[in-house]
Scaffold this motif. Structure first.
Motif, PDB file in Angstrom:
ATOM      1  N   ASP A 200       9.957 -14.100  54.542  1.00 40.59           N
ATOM      2  CA  ASP A 200      10.128 -14.105  53.100  1.00 40.59           C
ATOM      3  C   ASP A 200       8.808 -14.459  52.421  1.00 40.59           C
ATOM      4  O   ASP A 200       8.399 -13.822  51.434  1.00 40.59           O
ATOM      5  CB  ASP A 200      11.212 -15.102  52.703  1.00 40.59           C
ATOM      6  CG  ASP A 200      11.488 -15.118  51.205  1.00 40.59           C
ATOM      7  OD1 ASP A 200      11.544 -14.031  50.599  1.00 40.59           O
ATOM      8  OD2 ASP A 200      11.647 -16.205  50.647  1.00 40.59           O
ATOM      9  N   TYR A 201       8.121 -15.449  52.966  1.00 44.08           N
ATOM     10  CA  TYR A 201       6.812 -15.829  52.419  1.00 44.08           C
ATOM     11  C   TYR A 201       5.814 -14.673  52.523  1.00 44.08           C
ATOM     12  O   TYR A 201       5.131 -14.345  51.549  1.00 44.08           O
ATOM     13  CB  TYR A 201       6.268 -17.062  53.153  1.00 44.08           C
ATOM     14  CG  TYR A 201       4.801 -17.288  52.898  1.00 44.08           C
ATOM     15  CD1 TYR A 201       4.364 -17.879  51.715  1.00 44.08           C
ATOM     16  CD2 TYR A 201       3.841 -16.862  53.820  1.00 44.08           C
ATOM     17  CE1 TYR A 201       3.018 -18.041  51.454  1.00 44.08           C
ATOM     18  CE2 TYR A 201       2.493 -17.024  53.569  1.00 44.08           C
ATOM     19  CZ  TYR A 201       2.083 -17.626  52.382  1.00 44.08           C
ATOM     20  OH  TYR A 201       0.743 -17.773  52.126  1.00 44.08           O
ATOM     21  N   LEU A 202       5.732 -14.057  53.688  1.00 40.31           N
ATOM     22  CA  LEU A 202       4.777 -12.957  53.872  1.00 40.31           C
ATOM     23  C   LEU A 202       5.070 -11.809  52.915  1.00 40.31           C
ATOM     24  O   LEU A 202       4.160 -11.237  52.305  1.00 40.31           O
ATOM     25  CB  LEU A 202       4.825 -12.461  55.318  1.00 40.31           C
ATOM     26  CG  LEU A 202       4.360 -13.439  56.401  1.00 40.31           C
ATOM     27  CD1 LEU A 202       4.529 -12.809  57.786  1.00 40.31           C
ATOM     28  CD2 LEU A 202       2.910 -13.859  56.191  1.00 40.31           C
ATOM     29  N   GLY A 203       6.329 -11.461  52.775  1.00 40.92           N
ATOM     30  CA  GLY A 203       6.697 -10.348  51.905  1.00 40.92           C
ATOM     31  C   GLY A 203       6.421 -10.620  50.441  1.00 40.92           C
ATOM     32  O   GLY A 203       6.065  -9.709  49.684  1.00 40.92           O
ATOM     33  N   GLN A 204       6.585 -11.865  50.010  1.00 42.05           N
ATOM     34  CA  GLN A 204       6.369 -12.190  48.602  1.00 42.05           C
ATOM     35  C   GLN A 204       4.893 -12.363  48.254  1.00 42.05           C
ATOM     36  O   GLN A 204       4.482 -12.075  47.129  1.00 42.05           O
ATOM     37  CB  GLN A 204       7.130 -13.465  48.239  1.00 42.05           C
ATOM     38  CG  GLN A 204       8.632 -13.294  48.173  1.00 42.05           C
ATOM     39  CD  GLN A 204       9.284 -14.390  47.367  1.00 42.05           C
ATOM     40  OE1 GLN A 204       8.769 -14.812  46.330  1.00 42.05           O
ATOM     41  NE2 GLN A 204      10.426 -14.861  47.839  1.00 42.05           N
TER      42      GLN A 204
END
Length: 371
Positions: A200-204
């Motif tokens: 989720d962090y990487l995608g955001q």
């Protein structure tokens, strides 16, 4: 009251091979249990039985602290927790195999509907009881300080950056002597809430580089897979040039990267994790006792660390089994108490929940019914 670790004992549960089972071995008159109880409820000292939960391996160290502390106020209760992983914990709870789940991700819509059915059509509680940074851990001789911006981190884990002396890494670390060692990214092989938070962090923060959706199951081929938090740590420890992600409390002697936030690089800490959670919003459209949090991954505030996991305890407001409901109510009351949060901080280095989260959680604990 600060709980003394010298009075705690641990025993493996024969029923759960990989379970962390913690129980008090003292007599009922030990430590004045009749005067002090979980969450301020003196009735806890009169409880007895077994409370079974399963889920996030990130909670394992904290669960040791919680279970040991709980036995000081409920000495005849045994708490068994199987650190099978967040996905497995949610599945076991929904199937009725455990009284509660530990999960590094809140229930998705389909799981929430299934959990409500498991709870007899009643409300489900999701309490954010454990807050901890996810550390990016690495094994690289001669590099004691490492900065990684979001796009570089995403490139490492999607396999497009393959050596430690790559220009992208060097740009974040102009003073480092980076070797040409090949990078071995290590990811979780099981269904993991830690993975869901990390992706989720990487995608955001790096959507042009990391194009996959947040998911508890690692979405890409390649790299090395390892099960559980301990498995990731062991794999990184064993491989020169390896890098992985795990609850910061388990990092041990591995290198821990500083992560780019705005114009700074921020190291993971309990304080920085608590800061970003405090400035995040609750998920909309949930139940009265569901306090799921949408973490602000895109923060640019100095001192906030966005690769954070908010780990939940998930259970029913109404339990058909009266004895089970009483144990859940008492244990959750202890976990959210100041003593319970301090026990987790001492055992796992986690960030104590805020007074706001404690007050919200207490409304759910007060609402738990048995029978």
């Amino acid at each position: 009251m600060k709980l003394s670790t010298t009075t705690r004992t641990w025993a493996l549960s024969a029923a759960l091979v990989s379970t962390l089972a913690l129980s008090a071995c003292g007599a009922s008159n030990e430590g004045g249990g009749s005067d002090t109880a979980a969450g301020g409820d003196s009735a806890s000292a009169d409880l007895s039985g077994e409370l079974v939960g399963a889920g996030a391996s990130s909670q394992q160290a904290a669960m040791q602290g919680w279970a040991a502390g709980f036995t000081s106020v409920a000495p005849d209760v045994t708490v068994n927790y199987d650190p099978v992983g967040s996905g497995g914990g949610r599945e076991q709870f929904i199937d009725g195999g455990t009284a509660f789940a530990g999960s590094d991700a809140y229930l998705d819509d389909e799981e929430l509907a299934a959990a409500q059915e498991r709870c007899g059509g009643g409300d489900v509680f999701e309490l954010p009881n454990y807050i901890s940074p996810i550390a990016v851990v690495y094994n690289l001789d001669g590099v004691d300080d490492l900065n990684l911006s979001p796009t570089v981190l995403a490139g490492i884990f999607n396999g497009s950056i393959t050596t430690w002396d790559a220009a992208e890494i060097a740009a974040d670390n102009p003073d480092a002597d980076l070797p040409s060692t090949a990078i071995t990214p290590v990811h979780r092989g099981d269904d993991s809430g830690t993975t869901e938070n990390f992706t989720d962090y990487l995608g955001q923060t790096a959507p042009d580089v990391w194009t996959d959706e947040a998911d508890g199951e690692w979405p890409l081929s390649g790299g090395e897979a390892a099960n559980g938090t301990s498995g990731v740590i062991s794999a990184v420890e064993a491989g020169a040039g390896a890098i992985g992600y795990a609850d910061a409390s388990q990092a041990g002697d591995l290198g821990v990267a500083n992560i780019g936030v705005g114009d700074d690089f921020v190291a993971p800490s309990a304080e920085a994790a608590a800061a970003v959670v405090e400035n995040s919003e609750n998920v909309e459209g949930r139940g009265e006792y569901d306090f799921a949090i949408e973490v602000n991954r895109q923060t640019e505030e100095s001192g906030e660390y966005p690769i954070v996991l908010v780990s939940y305890h998930i259970g029913c407001i109404d339990y058909e089994d009266a004895a089970q409901g009483e144990l859940v109510k008492a244990f959750m009351g202890y976990v959210i108490s100041e003593d319970g949060q301090q026990a987790a901080a001492d055992a796992a280095g986690s960030a104590p929940i805020s007074d706001t989260l404690r007050e919200e959680g207490q409304t759910a604990v007060d609402a738990i019914n048995a029978g």
